[in-house]
Enzyme design. Sequence first.
Site, PDB file in Angstrom:
ATOM      1  N   LYS A  13     -66.444 -55.364  57.991  1.00 48.92           N
ATOM      2  CA  LYS A  13     -67.647 -56.164  57.755  1.00 48.92           C
ATOM      3  C   LYS A  13     -68.721 -55.385  57.000  1.00 48.92           C
ATOM      4  O   LYS A  13     -69.316 -55.888  56.048  1.00 48.92           O
ATOM      5  CB  LYS A  13     -68.214 -56.664  59.085  1.00 48.92           C
ATOM      6  CG  LYS A  13     -67.260 -57.522  59.906  1.00 48.92           C
ATOM      7  CD  LYS A  13     -67.927 -58.093  61.144  1.00 48.92           C
ATOM      8  CE  LYS A  13     -68.424 -57.027  62.117  1.00 48.92           C
ATOM      9  NZ  LYS A  13     -67.323 -56.207  62.669  1.00 48.92           N
ATOM     10  N   ARG A  88     -72.580 -61.785  68.423  1.00 50.03           N
ATOM     11  CA  ARG A  88     -71.407 -61.074  68.910  1.00 50.03           C
ATOM     12  C   ARG A  88     -70.710 -61.845  70.028  1.00 50.03           C
ATOM     13  O   ARG A  88     -69.551 -61.607  70.322  1.00 50.03           O
ATOM     14  CB  ARG A  88     -71.828 -59.694  69.403  1.00 50.03           C
ATOM     15  CG  ARG A  88     -70.704 -58.745  69.787  1.00 50.03           C
ATOM     16  CD  ARG A  88     -69.984 -58.219  68.559  1.00 50.03           C
ATOM     17  NE  ARG A  88     -69.037 -57.170  68.901  1.00 50.03           N
ATOM     18  CZ  ARG A  88     -69.339 -55.871  68.933  1.00 50.03           C
ATOM     19  NH1 ARG A  88     -70.577 -55.479  68.668  1.00 50.03           N
ATOM     20  NH2 ARG A  88     -68.430 -54.986  69.218  1.00 50.03           N
ATOM     21  N   ARG A 123     -62.804 -42.512  60.775  1.00 51.47           N
ATOM     22  CA  ARG A 123     -64.149 -42.648  60.220  1.00 51.47           C
ATOM     23  C   ARG A 123     -65.006 -41.430  60.574  1.00 51.47           C
ATOM     24  O   ARG A 123     -64.974 -40.935  61.692  1.00 51.47           O
ATOM     25  CB  ARG A 123     -64.808 -43.920  60.740  1.00 51.47           C
ATOM     26  CG  ARG A 123     -66.153 -44.208  60.099  1.00 51.47           C
ATOM     27  CD  ARG A 123     -66.539 -45.668  60.211  1.00 51.47           C
ATOM     28  NE  ARG A 123     -66.621 -46.143  61.584  1.00 51.47           N
ATOM     29  CZ  ARG A 123     -66.889 -47.403  61.911  1.00 51.47           C
ATOM     30  NH1 ARG A 123     -67.049 -48.307  60.967  1.00 51.47           N
ATOM     31  NH2 ARG A 123     -66.951 -47.763  63.174  1.00 51.47           N
ATOM     32  N   ARG A 156     -68.356 -40.492  65.499  1.00 53.69           N
ATOM     33  CA  ARG A 156     -69.184 -41.106  66.532  1.00 53.69           C
ATOM     34  C   ARG A 156     -68.380 -41.274  67.808  1.00 53.69           C
ATOM     35  O   ARG A 156     -67.166 -41.495  67.783  1.00 53.69           O
ATOM     36  CB  ARG A 156     -69.691 -42.482  66.075  1.00 53.69           C
ATOM     37  CG  ARG A 156     -70.643 -42.434  64.925  1.00 53.69           C
ATOM     38  CD  ARG A 156     -71.334 -43.759  64.679  1.00 53.69           C
ATOM     39  NE  ARG A 156     -70.468 -44.917  64.819  1.00 53.69           N
ATOM     40  CZ  ARG A 156     -70.567 -46.016  64.075  1.00 53.69           C
ATOM     41  NH1 ARG A 156     -71.474 -46.090  63.128  1.00 53.69           N
ATOM     42  NH2 ARG A 156     -69.759 -47.031  64.270  1.00 53.69           N
ATOM     43  N   ARG A 167     -63.305 -51.276  73.049  1.00 54.01           N
ATOM     44  CA  ARG A 167     -64.153 -52.192  72.282  1.00 54.01           C
ATOM     45  C   ARG A 167     -63.369 -53.418  71.821  1.00 54.01           C
ATOM     46  O   ARG A 167     -63.879 -54.549  71.856  1.00 54.01           O
ATOM     47  CB  ARG A 167     -64.751 -51.481  71.064  1.00 54.01           C
ATOM     48  CG  ARG A 167     -65.763 -50.400  71.408  1.00 54.01           C
ATOM     49  CD  ARG A 167     -66.197 -49.635  70.179  1.00 54.01           C
ATOM     50  NE  ARG A 167     -67.040 -50.448  69.303  1.00 54.01           N
ATOM     51  CZ  ARG A 167     -67.429 -50.058  68.093  1.00 54.01           C
ATOM     52  NH1 ARG A 167     -67.032 -48.895  67.604  1.00 54.01           N
ATOM     53  NH2 ARG A 167     -68.194 -50.835  67.368  1.00 54.01           N
TER      54      ARG A 167
END
Length: 217
Positions: A13, A88, A123, A156, A167
């Site tokens: 996104k 969300r 990432r 992160r 998640r």
Amino acid sequence: MRIALLGAPGAGKTTQARFLCEEFGIPQISTGEMLRAAMRDKTPLGLRVESDMRAGNLIADDLVIGLAKERLGEADCRRGFLLDGFPRTLAQAKAMREMALAIDCVLDFDVPDAEIVGRMGGRRVHPASGRSYHVQFNPPRVEGLDDLTSEPLVQRDDDREDVVINRLRIYRAESQSLGGFYSAWAATGDASAPKYCRIDGVGRVEVVRQAVQSSMQ
């Protein structure tokens, strides 16, 4: 243009958001980035959500709705905006409709969980700016260092594999019904309903971008 992007964490996104914001000249409103900024600044909100963010849990709807509503009331959103990560949950989507926060188009990115785990595990982020890289798909010029500042990149906490899996589990339980909500609303013919487009998010960035552009025509 007022756009909302749906899809699991890591579905691409934010990457597509940059193109859309540039194309339409609108600000990107990322509730995730706003929450992380609150954590960094140790604001009262940041302290309230820190443990949930680090574990990959969803943040309470009332906190996110209040944060988004406040941001959308700012001057730079008057000509349009792009919502990245909001709504969300179904409760957030219904709250938006009740508050008459109108959306023109909803883009729903579809990516398998296994693909997402691979994407997010690789990432790396420059903490000060939020610039994002990927060890395989978008590596920095020098391994482990930001291209502009040469400062160290970090992974992160919420990109760790165990957190990503959690998640995704929460997303499937709490957020997957959003597509059905917007699809059904659009099918009613209600003039206030946004256009709903499902996007195949697997493939090269340019290919997904072309699919987004075609869907919005």
